[in-house]
Design an enzyme around this catalytic site. Sequence first.
Site, PDB file in Angstrom:
ATOM      1  N   LYS A 174      12.539  44.547  31.360  1.00 47.00           N
ATOM      2  CA  LYS A 174      13.303  45.502  30.802  1.00 47.00           C
ATOM      3  C   LYS A 174      14.753  44.831  30.457  1.00 47.00           C
ATOM      4  CE  LYS A 174      16.407  47.946  32.571  1.00 47.00           C
ATOM      5  NZ  LYS A 174      17.497  47.630  31.469  1.00 47.00           N
ATOM      6  N   GLU A 249      19.072  37.934  42.007  1.00 45.54           N
ATOM      7  CA  GLU A 249      20.128  37.273  41.674  1.00 45.54           C
ATOM      8  C   GLU A 249      21.457  38.134  41.211  1.00 45.54           C
ATOM      9  OE1 GLU A 249      23.146  35.662  40.175  1.00 45.54           O
ATOM     10  OE2 GLU A 249      22.249  35.405  38.229  1.00 45.54           O
ATOM     11  N   CYS A 283      28.487  36.055  36.893  1.00 45.47           N
ATOM     12  CA  CYS A 283      28.467  36.242  38.309  1.00 45.47           C
ATOM     13  C   CYS A 283      28.805  34.894  39.068  1.00 45.47           C
ATOM     14  CB  CYS A 283      26.799  36.570  38.540  1.00 45.47           C
ATOM     15  SG  CYS A 283      26.013  35.213  37.889  1.00 45.47           S
ATOM     16  N   GLU A 380      33.621  42.450  43.273  1.00 46.48           N
ATOM     17  CA  GLU A 380      33.455  41.617  41.953  1.00 46.48           C
ATOM     18  C   GLU A 380      33.989  42.174  41.113  1.00 46.48           C
ATOM     19  OE1 GLU A 380      29.290  41.167  40.741  1.00 46.48           O
ATOM     20  OE2 GLU A 380      29.875  39.208  40.004  1.00 46.48           O
TER      21      GLU A 380
HETATM   22  P1  NAD Z   1      25.296  48.846  36.659  1.00 52.89           P
HETATM   23  O1  NAD Z   1      25.349  48.263  38.338  1.00 52.89           O
HETATM   24  O2  NAD Z   1      24.794  50.036  36.712  1.00 52.89           O
HETATM   25  O3  NAD Z   1      24.176  47.670  36.319  1.00 52.89           O
HETATM   26  C1  NAD Z   1      24.066  46.371  36.322  1.00 52.89           C
HETATM   27  C2  NAD Z   1      22.764  46.110  35.778  1.00 52.89           C
HETATM   28  O4  NAD Z   1      21.857  46.593  36.435  1.00 52.89           O
HETATM   29  C3  NAD Z   1      22.729  46.592  34.219  1.00 52.89           C
HETATM   30  O5  NAD Z   1      21.763  45.457  33.560  1.00 52.89           O
HETATM   31  C4  NAD Z   1      21.578  47.807  34.460  1.00 52.89           C
HETATM   32  O6  NAD Z   1      21.014  48.189  33.454  1.00 52.89           O
HETATM   33  C5  NAD Z   1      20.891  47.562  35.511  1.00 52.89           C
HETATM   34  N1  NAD Z   1      20.639  48.586  36.643  1.00 52.89           N
HETATM   35  C6  NAD Z   1      21.395  49.655  36.894  1.00 52.89           C
HETATM   36  N2  NAD Z   1      20.604  50.526  37.691  1.00 52.89           N
HETATM   37  C7  NAD Z   1      19.391  50.177  37.741  1.00 52.89           C
HETATM   38  C8  NAD Z   1      18.336  50.372  38.199  1.00 52.89           C
HETATM   39  N3  NAD Z   1      18.259  51.580  38.956  1.00 52.89           N
HETATM   40  N4  NAD Z   1      16.939  49.941  37.807  1.00 52.89           N
HETATM   41  C9  NAD Z   1      16.817  48.673  37.165  1.00 52.89           C
HETATM   42  N5  NAD Z   1      18.181  48.381  36.605  1.00 52.89           N
HETATM   43  C10 NAD Z   1      19.343  49.149  36.919  1.00 52.89           C
HETATM   44  O7  NAD Z   1      26.599  48.566  36.365  1.00 52.89           O
HETATM   45  P2  NAD Z   1      27.120  47.688  34.781  1.00 52.89           P
HETATM   46  O8  NAD Z   1      28.470  48.538  34.503  1.00 52.89           O
HETATM   47  O9  NAD Z   1      26.293  47.700  33.606  1.00 52.89           O
HETATM   48  O10 NAD Z   1      27.759  46.349  35.609  1.00 52.89           O
HETATM   49  C11 NAD Z   1      28.579  46.699  36.732  1.00 52.89           C
HETATM   50  C12 NAD Z   1      28.505  45.492  37.796  1.00 52.89           C
HETATM   51  O11 NAD Z   1      27.244  44.978  37.742  1.00 52.89           O
HETATM   52  C13 NAD Z   1      29.362  44.343  37.427  1.00 52.89           C
HETATM   53  O12 NAD Z   1      30.567  44.811  37.782  1.00 52.89           O
HETATM   54  C14 NAD Z   1      28.859  43.320  38.139  1.00 52.89           C
HETATM   55  O13 NAD Z   1      29.277  43.283  39.385  1.00 52.89           O
HETATM   56  C15 NAD Z   1      27.338  43.628  38.030  1.00 52.89           C
HETATM   57  N6  NAD Z   1      26.547  42.844  37.071  1.00 52.89           N
HETATM   58  C16 NAD Z   1      26.207  41.444  37.357  1.00 52.89           C
HETATM   59  C17 NAD Z   1      25.346  40.762  36.635  1.00 52.89           C
HETATM   60  C18 NAD Z   1      25.071  39.217  37.171  1.00 52.89           C
HETATM   61  O14 NAD Z   1      24.999  38.181  36.291  1.00 52.89           O
HETATM   62  N7  NAD Z   1      24.597  39.019  38.386  1.00 52.89           N
HETATM   63  C19 NAD Z   1      25.311  41.202  35.090  1.00 52.89           C
HETATM   64  C20 NAD Z   1      25.741  42.191  34.982  1.00 52.89           C
HETATM   65  C21 NAD Z   1      26.460  42.888  35.795  1.00 52.89           C
END
Ligand code: NAD
Length: 477
Positions: A174, A249, A283, A380
Amino acid sequence: MYPNTDLFIDGAWGASQSGRTLAVLNPATGEEVGKVAHADTKDLDRALKAAQKGFQVWSKVPAFERYKIMRKAADYMRANADRIAQIMTIEQGKPVAESKMETLAAGDLIDWFAEEGRRTYGVTIPARVDGVQQLVFKEPVGPVAAFTPWNFPINQAVRKISCAVATGCSIILKGPEETPASCAELVKAFAEAGVPEGVVNLVYGVPSEVSEYLIPHPIIRKVTFTGSTAVGKLLAGLAGKHMKRITMELGGHAPAIVFDDADIDTAVKILAANKFRNAGQVCVAPTRFLIQEKVYDQFVEKFTNTTKAIKVGDGLDKGNTMGALAHARRVDAVEGFVNDAIDKGSKLQTGGKRIGNKGFFYEPTVLTDVPLEARIMNEEPFGPIAAMRPFATFDEVVSEANRLDYGLAAYAYTSSAKTAEALGAKIESGMVSINHHGIALPEVPFGGVKDSGMGSEGGYNALEAYLNFKFVTQASL
Ligand code: NAD
């Protein structure tokens, strides 16, 4: 030139059965540039069936054949790097040079995992009894459900697809709905290289709907996710309930420690470049800048001047060194972190404002004397903000570095070999990089400890997470 993105299921690109789509925006303008197909359960059922079939075929293909196909996928990424980089920048916002680097790095990662896939050797264990043979085989775990985010649309996905394909697994990825087309190019690379139908499948949709459907499904044997710690814990819990292997991760909050005896110019140059790369949406980005008292003012001044020289604008314009944030949510979040830190007494050295009224731009920002109670010192920030504090002693800084539940990356600058060695031993982090930025190469472990995740997405350990170890013991008749 920006393509719409379809689902890729059982070797064919196509719309979702419901015809549902979602708009994709260019973060530099905030305007719609294309559409991405949204899967519902009927599409997911097709993907599951395809992954099951793909696994049956692919797990029997010799490792050497898998390797040859993967090498072609790597060549595709290199040959198409300029075109893919444009697509990535249009949907994600980062400077086109960074998009190209990410695309080329994908070629390296695929090559490395292709090679290592040939070396998933088993073992023979000496038996206690004459005439008994004890063998350990490594077998692919089965169909994998993978979830990847928008900050590195290719890099987060390539590690998962490569590990699955190299070990003989199939995968349903996905991908990131905000940045779908560059991730789709990666899947195209594997398809064009000759990976059989059903081995690599790509879907988009409502993230929670997709994960709640795929993870418990009996066809799926492994779950891998990159994203926030909160979501990672949710998915790991679901995977645990259904006894699925996981690689997680998750978020980080990297301390960047600079000692009095460090080469300050080098520290400023490397830390600033890595703080503002991808507008800080990384990250492993340096986040808590902990600077020893004697060099604090000097470091702040030099880092602030370097930050002021960053050119922010549309990533497609080669003169810009930082692009827009990936979506409007991040601008709101970054603004919240900065306002909170200032309200709690931090000093603003530069930045601190949105830029313009078009697109999702925010100034590269330096905050100093940030109190530990500020949200940015605990959560973060995932944006272009450097938060700085002075420290006095080695013990004090190690205790601050280890204070949070995060443990992904840590950085330090010192000219003392003794200090460097002690840091390597005492910092609670999956990765510690001292006097340079040396993480995330294909051949080295990539992953966190504590709340930053579980398992590695680099090095040989990454492959082992996609393999079962089967023990066969046989007595001669
Ligand atoms: P978010 O927490 O909603 O989403 C983060 C990621 O998780 C997105 O790709 C989203 O599609 C996925 N996701 C969310 N809920 C999910 C679920 N129930 N099942 C499967 N996938 C799901 O928020 P966001 O606004 O997209 O990002 C916010 C925070 O997420 C950032 O502040 C950061 O801390 C973290 N993030 C971390 C990484 C990383 O490389 N570790 C990458 C993107 C975001």
